[in-house]
Design a protein around this motif. Structure first.
Motif, short mmCIF file in Angstrom:
data_model
loop_
_atom_site.label_atom_id
_atom_site.label_comp_id
_atom_site.label_asym_id
_atom_site.label_seq_id
_atom_site.Cartn_x
_atom_site.Cartn_y
_atom_site.Cartn_z
N VAL A 47 62.67 -2.50 60.54
CA VAL A 47 63.29 -2.73 59.22
C VAL A 47 63.04 -4.14 58.72
O VAL A 47 63.71 -4.61 57.81
CB VAL A 47 64.81 -2.43 59.24
N ARG A 48 62.07 -4.83 59.30
CA ARG A 48 61.83 -6.22 58.91
C ARG A 48 61.48 -6.34 57.43
O ARG A 48 61.84 -7.30 56.76
CB ARG A 48 60.76 -6.87 59.77
N GLY A 49 60.77 -5.36 56.88
CA GLY A 49 60.42 -5.41 55.46
C GLY A 49 61.64 -5.38 54.57
O GLY A 49 61.72 -6.10 53.57
N ARG A 50 62.62 -4.56 54.92
CA ARG A 50 63.85 -4.49 54.12
C ARG A 50 64.60 -5.82 54.17
O ARG A 50 65.21 -6.24 53.17
CB ARG A 50 64.74 -3.37 54.63
N VAL A 51 64.58 -6.46 55.33
CA VAL A 51 65.26 -7.75 55.46
C VAL A 51 64.58 -8.80 54.58
O VAL A 51 65.25 -9.54 53.85
CB VAL A 51 65.28 -8.20 56.93
N ILE A 52 63.25 -8.84 54.62
CA ILE A 52 62.52 -9.78 53.77
C ILE A 52 62.79 -9.47 52.31
O ILE A 52 62.94 -10.37 51.47
CB ILE A 52 61.00 -9.70 54.06
N GLY A 53 62.87 -8.17 51.97
CA GLY A 53 63.15 -7.79 50.59
C GLY A 53 64.52 -8.28 50.13
O GLY A 53 64.68 -8.76 49.01
N ALA A 54 65.51 -8.17 51.01
CA ALA A 54 66.86 -8.63 50.66
C ALA A 54 66.87 -10.13 50.42
O ALA A 54 67.48 -10.62 49.45
CB ALA A 54 67.84 -8.27 51.78
N LEU A 55 66.20 -10.89 51.28
CA LEU A 55 66.14 -12.34 51.09
C LEU A 55 65.45 -12.69 49.77
O LEU A 55 65.84 -13.64 49.09
CB LEU A 55 65.38 -12.99 52.26
N SER A 56 64.44 -11.91 49.41
CA SER A 56 63.69 -12.18 48.17
C SER A 56 64.55 -11.95 46.93
O SER A 56 64.36 -12.61 45.91
CB SER A 56 62.44 -11.30 48.11
N VAL A 57 65.49 -11.01 47.03
CA VAL A 57 66.39 -10.77 45.89
C VAL A 57 67.20 -12.03 45.59
O VAL A 57 67.40 -12.41 44.43
CB VAL A 57 67.32 -9.58 46.17
N GLY A 58 67.66 -12.71 46.64
CA GLY A 58 68.43 -13.93 46.43
C GLY A 58 67.63 -14.99 45.72
O GLY A 58 68.12 -15.65 44.79
N GLY A 59 66.37 -15.17 46.12
CA GLY A 59 65.52 -16.16 45.46
C GLY A 59 65.18 -15.77 44.03
O GLY A 59 65.19 -16.61 43.12
N SER A 60 64.90 -14.49 43.80
CA SER A 60 64.53 -14.02 42.46
C SER A 60 65.70 -14.12 41.49
O SER A 60 65.51 -14.41 40.30
CB SER A 60 64.04 -12.57 42.53
N ALA A 61 66.91 -13.89 41.98
CA ALA A 61 68.09 -13.94 41.11
C ALA A 61 68.32 -15.33 40.54
O ALA A 61 68.96 -15.48 39.50
CB ALA A 61 69.32 -13.48 41.88
N ILE A 114 63.71 -8.64 39.56
CA ILE A 114 64.71 -8.29 40.58
C ILE A 114 64.61 -6.82 40.95
O ILE A 114 64.66 -6.44 42.13
CB ILE A 114 66.13 -8.63 40.09
N VAL A 115 64.44 -5.97 39.93
CA VAL A 115 64.29 -4.53 40.18
C VAL A 115 63.05 -4.28 41.03
O VAL A 115 63.07 -3.50 41.99
CB VAL A 115 64.21 -3.75 38.86
N GLY A 116 61.94 -4.97 40.68
CA GLY A 116 60.70 -4.79 41.43
C GLY A 116 60.84 -5.20 42.88
O GLY A 116 60.39 -4.49 43.79
N VAL A 117 61.48 -6.35 43.12
CA VAL A 117 61.68 -6.82 44.49
C VAL A 117 62.55 -5.83 45.27
O VAL A 117 62.29 -5.53 46.45
CB VAL A 117 62.33 -8.22 44.48
N THR A 118 63.59 -5.32 44.62
CA THR A 118 64.48 -4.37 45.28
C THR A 118 63.75 -3.08 45.66
O THR A 118 63.88 -2.58 46.78
CB THR A 118 65.68 -4.03 44.36
N VAL A 119 62.96 -2.55 44.73
CA VAL A 119 62.24 -1.30 44.98
C VAL A 119 61.16 -1.48 46.03
O VAL A 119 61.09 -0.73 47.02
CB VAL A 119 61.64 -0.75 43.67
N TYR A 120 60.30 -2.49 45.84
CA TYR A 120 59.22 -2.72 46.79
C TYR A 120 59.75 -3.10 48.17
O TYR A 120 59.15 -2.77 49.20
CB TYR A 120 58.28 -3.81 46.29
N GLY A 121 60.88 -3.82 48.20
CA GLY A 121 61.45 -4.22 49.48
C GLY A 121 61.81 -3.05 50.37
O GLY A 121 61.71 -3.12 51.60
N ARG A 122 62.21 -1.94 49.77
CA ARG A 122 62.57 -0.75 50.53
C ARG A 122 61.34 0.01 51.03
O ARG A 122 61.46 0.91 51.87
CB ARG A 122 63.45 0.17 49.68
#
Length: 404
Positions: free
Chosen positions: A134-148, A257-265
């Motif tokens: 699940v490392r990709g999902r974790v990286i995706g979550a961190l990216s949401v914080g930066g993008s926001a 933000i939507v893109g990061v959330t979708v791609y992160g999953r």
């Protein structure tokens, strides 16, 4: 089972704290953009001088990312993260309370150094608290914080600065650091940096690593060659009013933000596609703005495409360099961060040089062509090699498409 649930709760808490820290750092980096004139007037400096508070910050991050990651590679990560968050808190308070341009510049440079190391270590720390698949999902979550930060932090800081004074947003950012610091200090386990599955790449591949760094540099340089002047483009070429530009940029940010959330999953299952598709989308967006940006409808759609590619590209490259890192993952991420920040500076410089030669529309053409070069680099790297690679362990990916 109880231990697994406890570990997951601990991991979620740490990821949330790191997301907040990423939001605070990214907001601080770009905060002067919206309150530039307020700061210039109060500090009795030119807009150019105050602008150096932003460009100098990015240049510092680019220069120190790899060296500082190397120097601190043996320091326990809880200690490192607490020190970095404390530095951000102290620098934010000093920035707000000491009315001096050079003190402010010093505080910004300290924060830039802290941010460079924060981005290098937070990924391996967060990923190491969860199973490898699940490392990709974790990286995706961190990216949401930066993008926001670009969608909420900078606009919010701009509004607050305009209504209260430019110092207040810095104090608010400092306050945001406190809960993040408390969680990291009390929840993050103490362990040696080289321990755990996230310390080194899953499938070390120096060739792939260099390709991903090249993609980062090309795409970021390409997008900022045009994006630096996107407000001028929307007014002069697309015919939008100046008052509507902020709304369009908000749409771009929300789409990001939507893109990061979708791609992160999807990162864990389709790591190649989640990099190739947004790079292709960015090329379409930049070239579409060049070719048909005089249409408001087309310009709006292309801005949505641009928003849907900016964040996901960097997120996907961060995930990729962690996977194929030829050495320690924090050094690999630091190198990718350096490539990103160098691309921002190079893109802005290239756009400024090209503007009087090809016009604002031409900067998007050049940016689009650079992005196409990045896409070609990716596609060429995807071609079969003469020597077969070792098989991927079954637990790492669900199917053959899951190979980075």
């Amino acid at each position: 089972m109880a231990m697994e649930k406890t570990t997951n709760r601990r991991g979620v808490a740490v990821v949330a704290a790191l997301m907040l820290g990423a939001f605070a750092f990214n907001t601080t980096e770009n905060l002067p953009i919206g309150i530039l004139k307020l700061m210039a007037d109060d500090l009795d400096r030119s807009l150019t001088a105050v602008g150096l508070l932003v460009s100098g910050y990015g240049l510092t991050v680019a220069l120190v990312s790899v060296p500082i990651a190397q120097v601190t590679r043996s320091v326990p990560r809880r200690l490192v993260l607490c020190a970095l968050l404390a530095a951000l808190l102290l620098a934010s308070v000093v920035s707000a309370l000491v009315p001096s341009y050079w003190v402010l510049m010093g505080a910004r440079l300290v924060t830039a150094v802290a941010q460079a190391l924060f981005w290098a270590v937070m990924g391996p720390v967060a990923v190491g608290l969860f199973p490898p698949h699940v490392r990709g999902r974790v990286i995706g979550a961190l990216s949401v914080g930066g993008s926001a930060a670009l969608v909420l932090g900078v606009p919010g800081g701009t509004w607050l600065g305009q209504h209260t004074g430019w110092q207040v947003p810095f104090l608010v950012v400092g306050a945001l650091v406190v809960p993040s610091f408390v969680v990291i200090a009390t929840v993050l386990p103490t362990s040696r940096p080289e321990e755990g599955h996230a310390a080194r790449g899953v499938r070390p591949d120096r060739r792939r690593f260099v390709v991903v760094l090249g993609v980062t540099a090309l795409t970021v340089t390409g997008v900022f060659t045009g994006y630096t002047y996107v407000s001028q483009f929307l007014v002069d070429e697309s015919g939008f009013s100046e008052s509507s530009v902020s709304t369009l940029l908000l749409v771009l940010g929300v789409t990001g933000i939507v893109g990061v959330t979708v791609y992160g999953r999807l990162l864990d299952r389709f790591p190649r596609a989640t990099l190739t598709v947004p790079v292709a989308t960015q090329a379409v967006a930049l070239l579409g703005l060049y070719a048909a940006g005089d249409s408001r409808a087309v310009a709006t759609v292309m801005l949505v495409f641009l928003g849907a590619s900016l964040g996901p590209i960097f997120m996907a490259t961060q995930s990729q360099v962690m996977y194929v890192a030829p050495g320690r993952t924090e050094t690999a991420i630091a190198a990718n961060s350096a490539a990103y920040n160098s691309g921002v500076a190079a893109g802005a410089l290239a756009g400024g040089l090209l503007l009087p030669l090809v016009g604002v529309r031409g900067t998007f053409l050049v940016g689009g062509l650079m992005t196409l070069a990045a896409l070609a680099l990716l596609l060429e790297e995807h071609l079969p090699r003469a020597a077969p690679q070792a098989a991927v362990p079954a637990h790492e990916h669900e199917d053959a498409d899951a190979r980075p």
